[in-house]
Each structure stands twice: as C-alpha cells, then as structure tokens.
Motif scaffolding. Structure first.
Motif: not given
Ligand code: FES
Lengths: 359, 537
Positions: B483, B259, B250-254, B479-480
């Motif tokens: 992603w 998160v 998800g957005p911000g998750k790598t 964009e979120y």
C-alpha cells in the motif's frame, strides 16, 4: 509513458476525496479501480509488553538515568567551584568550560534519553486516530461571520458614511510619517555622506608612518620587494581614528622604476619606484592586504580581486572594477616619505554619487 | 513489599488526588483550562524522524533564548574605547571597544561564560541548519500544499529572520572578523543605486565604522528580531494545530485522518525528552569545540585581515555570489555610479528568495488542485517538483562553494581563476543538469516501485520448475508494504479548453504548457485489476 490500460481506467479525481465538498481537483486523476487501503496493520506488542522482566529492566534503566541527571547537575555546581578561573591561565578556562559543559550535558541528556525511553518502551503504545475536518469553517459559521460583518457595517455606517471612512484612511496613512523623519538623526544632520567619502586625512606634507606604531618611514627603509602597511602621521591621536583609518590606510611597495608603467600626469607620484596605493578594496572595502612579491600583484582576501601594481593597480581578476587609487608621494627635507596631496578620487567601495568626482 | 504497595494505596491516592484536585479546581475556575486539556490533551501527532527537524529548530531557539539572556547580563553593547585589562595576556593593554572587552571578559573572567557563549553560538548554527533542513523536508514531501501555503511563507520569513539574527549576533563582539563582515555589508549597501550612500550613513551613524552600529545591532539582535521571531513561531505552531500535522502515506492512513500518538502522555514524553536531548547535545558541542575564538582575531581594525577568513556558513551563499561576478561590472552613467557587481548579486539572490517563497502558489496554479492535502508525497512521486528542488539546491550549493573559492583553490592546488570559472559554470548550468538527473532518477524509482508492487522483490532464490525451466522466486509484499507503494497523488497535463466565449486565453495556454512540462512523464499507479492478475502468476 502511461500503460496501455491506463487510458480507460482514468477519471478526473472527484470531489469526494476532499471531505465530500465540491472542490476542484484540478488536473489530478485517480484510477477508477485503485487498490484498497488495507487499514492499520495489526498491533505488534513490544518486549516490554510481553516480558515483565524487560518491563522492570526498562523502568530501572529510566530511573537510573534520572538519578544520573541529578549527578550531572550537582557535578556542574561542583565544577563551578572546584575549577575556578585562574587569572592569566587559559588552561583553567578550558577546564572550567569542559567540566561545567560536560556535567550540564550529562544532566540534560539523561533527562532527555530517559523520558524518550519511557515514552517508547513503557507508555501504552496504541496508535490513536484523529479525524481531520476541513480547514474552512462550516457553511453556517461562514454565513454567520459574513452576517456579523454586515451588521457591524450597518451599525457603524462604515461603508455608508464615505466621508468619515475616507478621512480615517487618510489619517491612518499620515500618522506613521513622522517616524520616517525621526530616523533622520540616526546620523549627524550637518554632513553630506558623499562629501565625507571624498576626502581622507592625507594632504600635502603628511608623513607616511608604519601601521600601527605611527613611526615615519625613510625612503631608504623601503627595500626592493618589501611592503609596508601605512597610516598617515598623527592618525593614532585623532578623535575618529577608525573612521579615518578606514579611508586612509595605504600599502607602500618598492618596485624597480623600469617595472612601473606610469601614465601621463602621474610621473611624480612615485619616488624612485616607491609607490603607495590605497589599501581599501574598490569592490566592497576589505583591506587588500596580500602582496605577492614576484608578480607585484595585490590580492584582496574577501572576494579575490587582484590588482597589478606594475600597471597602476588595475584589476586583473575578480569582481572589483576600479584600480586602487594611488597616493602621490615624495620625500621631505629629512628624507621621510610624505604625501604630495590627498587621493585624487574617493577611496574604497563605489557609491552612487561617486561618478561626480571622476574625471 | 510489592503486595504492601498494592493494598495500601487507596487512602494515599485519595489524599493525593484531593491536593492536585484542589489546585486544578482553583486554576480551572479562573482560567477554564480544562477545556484546553480536553481539546488538546489527546490530540494525535504522527511519528516520523523527518518531523523532528522542525522540533530541533524550535528547541535550539529556546536554548538560544536561555543562553542569550545569560550573555546580556555581562555584555556591553558599546563602541566606547577602553584598554583591555582582562585575563587574556596576548591582548593586554590593547585598545578596543567596550563590546569586545566585555565579550573577552565573558570568555575569560566569568565562570561558565565561555561555555555559554559557545552554547549560544552552536545553538544558533543548529537553529539555522535545522530550519534549512526542515524546509527541504517540507518542500520535497509537498507539505506546503493547501492548506499550508501560508505556513510555508511564515516559515520562510523565519528562515530569513534567523539569518538576520545570526549576522547581527556575529557582529556584536566587534572583533576583527566580524568588523570585516560589517565592512562588506557597508560596501554592499553603498553599491545600491540612489539610496545606498545614505542608508550606510544612517546605519553606521556617520562614516564607517562609527561608534553606533554595535548598539544598534544589539537592539535588533535582542529585542526587535527575537520579538518578531517569537510571534511568528507562535503563529507557525498555531497553524500546525489548526491544520493537524501531515503524515506519510501508509496502511490505515488517509487524507482524512491522523494516525499517531496522543500528546498526553506519549508525545509529551518523546518531544519533551527530545528538547533535553537537543539541549544536551548543544552543551556537549560547547564543552568540546571552540567556536568563534575572538581572542585569536583581536579587536576590529580597518587595516589588517588574514587570508582564508570566512563568514559563518549560512551567509556563505551571499558572499559566494559576490565572488562569482566577472571583472568590470561597474559603470558611470549620467555622473552616477552603477555597481552591477553588487546590484546583480543582490537582485539574483532576492529573486531566488522570492521564487522559493512563492513556489507553493505556483504549483497550485499549475495543478489547479483546490483540495486539501494531508498525505505527504514521497519525493519520487512528484518528479518535476523534486527536480526543481534539486536544481535550487545545486544553485545554492554552487554559491556556497564559491564562498570558499580560495580554500578550494589552495586545497586542490588550482588557480583561483579556474575555480571561479568552474563555479560560474555550475551556478548557471548545474541546476539544469541537476533537474534532468533528478527527474530521471525519480521516474526510474517510480518504475521500480511499480515492479515491486506487482511482482515483489527478487528473492535471489532460483528454483527449477518440473518442466526443467529455471526461475527466480519473487517475494511478494504483504498488503501493508504494498500500500505504501500504491498510494500517491497523480496529475495529468492540462487540456486546453475554450472558455465560455469560445476563446483560449493566453494565460490558459501558458498554464497548459507549464502543466505539460510538469506532468508529461508519468508512471501510472497500479490498478487492482493488474494486482489481481499478477497474483495469479
Ligand atoms: S572586497 Fe576586495 S574583492 Fe571584495
């Protein structure tokens, strides 16, 4: 199925994806110009963050739930006393179970829902981020670990003193062995299980009696189409009643003599069309208790093996292989049905040594 | 009033702090617990409903321990014969084992006893069900990949042990149904070549049923198995902490971050509260729904049995496997009996278990991927894995359905023989069909994802262009959202390369063909160039 552009844009996934260490990514691939991670979406405040009234409402709701939980707990204690179990009254048990259970559930659910709601609506809800580290230790740590083992080896001489080490291994292998033997006495030492399985309580002259009363059966009681659940006479008085019953239980049925296909050597095993078969399934031993009068089939309720009584209980369907063993019967001087002898083969499920007893 | 509390607290709080402070200080000076709080207090846990399945398993186990301890205070694990003299009239005066007698007394003569029995049984069913679902979640999201392979193994062993706990517990009341279950176990064991007769003899302490087995199962049920389970659960959780929890992309998750919310306070409140919810739901079920009414079955007797009796559902697959064996699979060879009608189901089920247990290592071998994976796969993005899972589920489900073959037959008015033949078919062919369908569905979903990422949703709004042309307006994703569709792992089939000696080993060849089978059909992820181009449309 790759799109036409894919081929050029593809490169093997590189090591940088994994914490900058040089780790093989196998056959994984990444796009060279993969889209970028947009990062965390902007934080959205909840109604409880924006509206002090909603906040207050939530707070009151949660505390109300916690008070409700106390009510539930007290309710359980009250139910315990107010709804005693009255002997011989199953309804009282039901009431007791229901109300104690409901009160406890109220107490627990209120705490649970209250706490979760507190966490969701009232506690700060800013997401946090933890950074992961590779699971493996750092190179320095691992080197130190190896070194510790090396030092320990040197100081103990574990690998140098081969004799010492190997004798210790030998001792380690040997020391649990006694336990295996200690477990031998889980069952009595003086019997051979295969031998026990071979015999039942039936022998010449033992009367067939009704299960469970133990009253003898006259041949004339067994009318056409009826079936009797049978135990050997005296079973109820034996010391190992259940063990004996688990082998000796028999089903008794009367068919028209002309319906029976009797194989040579078994001509005198039935009495005027009355036949007795072991009730213990030859599959894995359930009681074969269902008798279909029209077809003269016996059905095992456990895995649906079916046995055809007209053909000496041979298997017509299901996972069982062998026919149910037949108990040779006749009548005694008083007209009661008796066994001619024990079963000629072990009853019940197959076992490894069973083959020995087959003709 | 409120202004009072705002001005007053300073001295009050100071006093309070000093008490808690003193206690904390006392404890910390003796345990260095502050280090633990510092390390774990703010640890981040990601949020997703599917992560709660494992929690349900854990919490129901705690409920099992609590209710089970209560039951042990009243239960007599003895097969000594007694005459029933309790409150349940229909069984009065009947001879039964002390175990059955005490189980009846718990049900009818101890306040809350029946409730606790039912709490215990419902919790046990929930325990096994939630472990099963948790495992499916782990499987279909690929959470078993490095570094979590060993935790998969531990979890799987826990699943087996839980079934062992279930079966031993089910047997303890020594009622008619559980006795029949034991009878089947006895028959199964006797069918094992060479050692079967002796194992049965030792287990039952003589001939079946003997007067030992309940006591022995009790030891297993309340001592040995729980001790192992507690130890393995602890290890399982230690690994969760060491690896940190996985998260969905998800957005911000790598792959390098987690998160979510910190243990203190949010996660503690949610997870702690959730324990009470699970417990409460179990209590509700126990209050309303009767489970295992042993008083209707009566004490064990080797002779009677009623139609339609069934084991607890989690044993069903094994019972079903027995039913599916065609007639006649037993031979006498060299004076010994070979019961293939028992050996085959045992070997097949054992094989199935081993395959599931080893799957993570198999997939790691196919991909050759040695990286750590902390981002979960959406099932569609690993089509072959998902399809294998679907095949396994179909196999299990067929066996499971077979355990109810008689009920299916009477319910749908079919011949027993037909039901068995159909289920034999679905057991063997069904997995292949399921594999094929699941894989096609996954790939179709991937295509759809790709479409949506590039062109957005169909909004259903039709507009007329100045030129007179009609088009449907596509609603672009932000964009979120996009992603989530873009970020996934991808593999290509292994290319065979000769090794240093210029040879291609046969192991390589096998791996290459398995790898082709796995990754031949793939959908390319969207590139930023494509994205750019589509946004200019
Ligand atoms: S025990 Fe009779 S069919 Fe299995």
């Amino acid at each position: 199925m790759a799109n036409e552009e894919g081929g050029t844009g593809l490169v093997p996934a590189d090591a940088s994806v994994s914490h900058g260490r040089d780790v093989s990514a196998g056959t994984a691939v990444v796009q060279r110009d993969l889209a970028q991670n947009p990062g965390l979406p902007p934080h959205r405040p909840r109604t409880t963050d924006l509206d002090p009234k909603a906040d207050k409402r939530s707070e009151r709701g949660v505390s109300l739930l916690f008070y409700l939980s106390i009510v539930g707990s007290i309710g359980a204690i009250v139910s315990y006393f107010a709804l005693p179990i009255v002997p011989d009254d199953p309804a009282s048990v039901r009431l007791n179970t229901l109300f104690i259970g409901l009160s406890i559930a109220l107490a627990l659910l209120s705490i649970g829902i209250g706490a979760v709601h507190w966490g969701k609506a009232l506690m700060a809800d800013h997401e946090g981020i933890d950074i992961r580290h590779p699971t493996r230790g750092t190179d320095a740590t691992r080197e130190r670990a190896v070194e510790i083992f090396r030092e320990a080896d040197q100081e103990s001489g574990f690998n140098r003193r081969k004799l010492l080490r190997n004798s210790l291994f030998g001792a380690f292998i040997a020391f649990p062995l006694p336990a295996i033997f200690l477990f031998r006495d889980l069952a009595p030492a003086d019997n051979d299980p295969a031998e026990l399985l071979r015999h039942t309580m039936w022998e010449e002259g033992v009367r067939l009696t009704r299960d469970p009363e133990g009253t003898p059966i006259k041949a004339s009681d067994v009318t056409l189409g009826s079936a009797f659940h049978v135990i050997p006479e005296g079973l109820n008085e034996t010391e190992h009643k259940l063990e004996e019953k688990a082998k000796a239980a028999v089903l008794l049925m009367r068919l028209k003599p002309e319906d029976l296909n009797v194989s040579p050597g078994r001509e005198d095993w039935n009495y005027q069309g009355i036949v007795a078969y072991s009730k213990i399934c030859t599959h894995v031993g359930c009681p074969v208790a269902l008798y279909e009068q029209q077809t003269h089939h016996l059905l095992c309720p456990c895995h649906q093996s079916q046995f055809d009584i007209k053909n000496e209980a041979e298997v017509i369907f299901g996972p069982a292989k062998r026919p149910l063993p037949q108990l040779p019967i006749t009548i005694d001087a008083d007209g009661y049905l008796v066994a001619r002898r024990d079963f000629t083969e072990p009853v019940g499920p197959s076992f490894w040594e069973r083959g020995e007893y087959e003709q | 009033m409120s202004s009072d509390t705002r001005t007053a607290p300073a001295p009050q709080r100071a006093a309070k702090t000093s008490v808690t402070g003193a206690v904390s200080n006392y404890i910390d000076e003796r345990t260095s617990i502050s280090a633990v709080v510092k390390e774990f207090g703010r640890k981040i846990f990601p949020d997703h409903w599917s992560f709660m399945l494992g929690e349900v398993a854990l919490y129901s186990f705690v409920v099992i321990l609590i209710s089970g301890s209560f039951l042990t205070f009243f239960f007599q694990a003895s097969m000594a014969e007694v005459e029933y003299d309790g409150s349940w009239v229909p069984l009065k005066g009947l001879e039964m084992s002390a175990a059955m007698d005490s189980a009846l007394n718990i049900s009818f003569d101890i306040r809350g006893g029946l409730l606790m029995r039912q709490v215990h049984h419902w919790a046990a069913l929930l325990f096994i069900a939630s472990i099963g679902l948790h495992m499916l979640r782990i499987y279909f999201t690929g959470a078993f990949r490095k570094p979590r392979e060993l935790n998969w193994v531990i979890g799987f062993i826990l699943f087996i042990l839980a079934m062992g706990e279930g079966f031993t517990g089910y047997s303890l009341p020594d009622d008619l149904l559980s006795g029949n279950g034991l009878r089947i176990i006895d028959g199964l064991i006797k069918g094992i070549p060479v050692v079967g007769t002796w194992i049965s003899y030792l287990l039952f302490g003589g001939e079946f049923p003997g007067d030992q087995v309940i006591g022995r199962f009790y030891t297993l049920h309340i001592l040995l198995l729980p001790a192992i389970i507690v130890a393995l659960i602890a290890l399982h959780l230690v690994f969760v902490v060491v690896h940190k929890h996985t998260q969905y992309p998800g957005p911000g998750k790598t792959n390098d971050n987690v998160v979510g919310y910190p243990i203190l306070p949010v996660y503690a409140a949610k997870a702690g509260g959730f324990f009470f919810i699970v417990f409460g739901v179990i209590a509700l079920m126990a209050a309303f729904f009767t489970i295992n009414p042993i008083w209707n079955y009566g004490p064990y007797d080797p002779s009677p049995v009623s139609a339609g009796t069934q084991p607890d559902w989690y044993i069903g697959f094994a019972d079903g496997a027995l039913r599916l064996i065609p007639p006649g699979w037993e031979f006498v060879l060299w004076d010994r009996t070979w019961s293939f009608n028992i050996i085959v189901p045992l070997v097949v089920l054992g094989g199935f278990i081993v395959v599931v247990l080893l799957y993570p290592f198999f997939e790691a071998w196919v991909t050759g991927d040695k990286r750590e994976h902390h981002l979960l796969d959406r099932p569609r993005n690993a089509p072959t894995r998902t399809a294998i899972g679907a095949a396994g589920v179909t196999f299990y489900a067929s066996l499971w359905a077979a355990a109810s073959s008689d009920i299916i037959a009477t319910h749908f008015k079919m011949a027993m023989e037909h039901v068995i033949h159909i289920l034999q078919f679905t057991t063997i062919v069904g997995p292949f069909i399921a594999f094929f369908i699941a894989k096609r569905i996954c790939i179709a979903l991937q295509k759809k994802d790709r479409e949506i990422a590039l062109h957005g949703y169909e909004s259903g709004r039709i507009v007329r262009l100045p030129g007179g042309e009609y088009i449907e307006v596509h609603q672009q994703l932000d964009e979120y959202e996009r992603w989530k569709l873009l970020n996934f792992n991808e593999y290509q089939p292994l290319m065979i390369r000769p090794n240093a000696a210029g040879k291609i080993s046969s192991a390589q060849r096998v791996r290459a063909s398995v790898s082709r089978w796995f990754f031949e059909d793939r959908i390319e992820p969207v590139t930023s160039k494509e994205l750019e181009r589509s946004s200019h449309h």
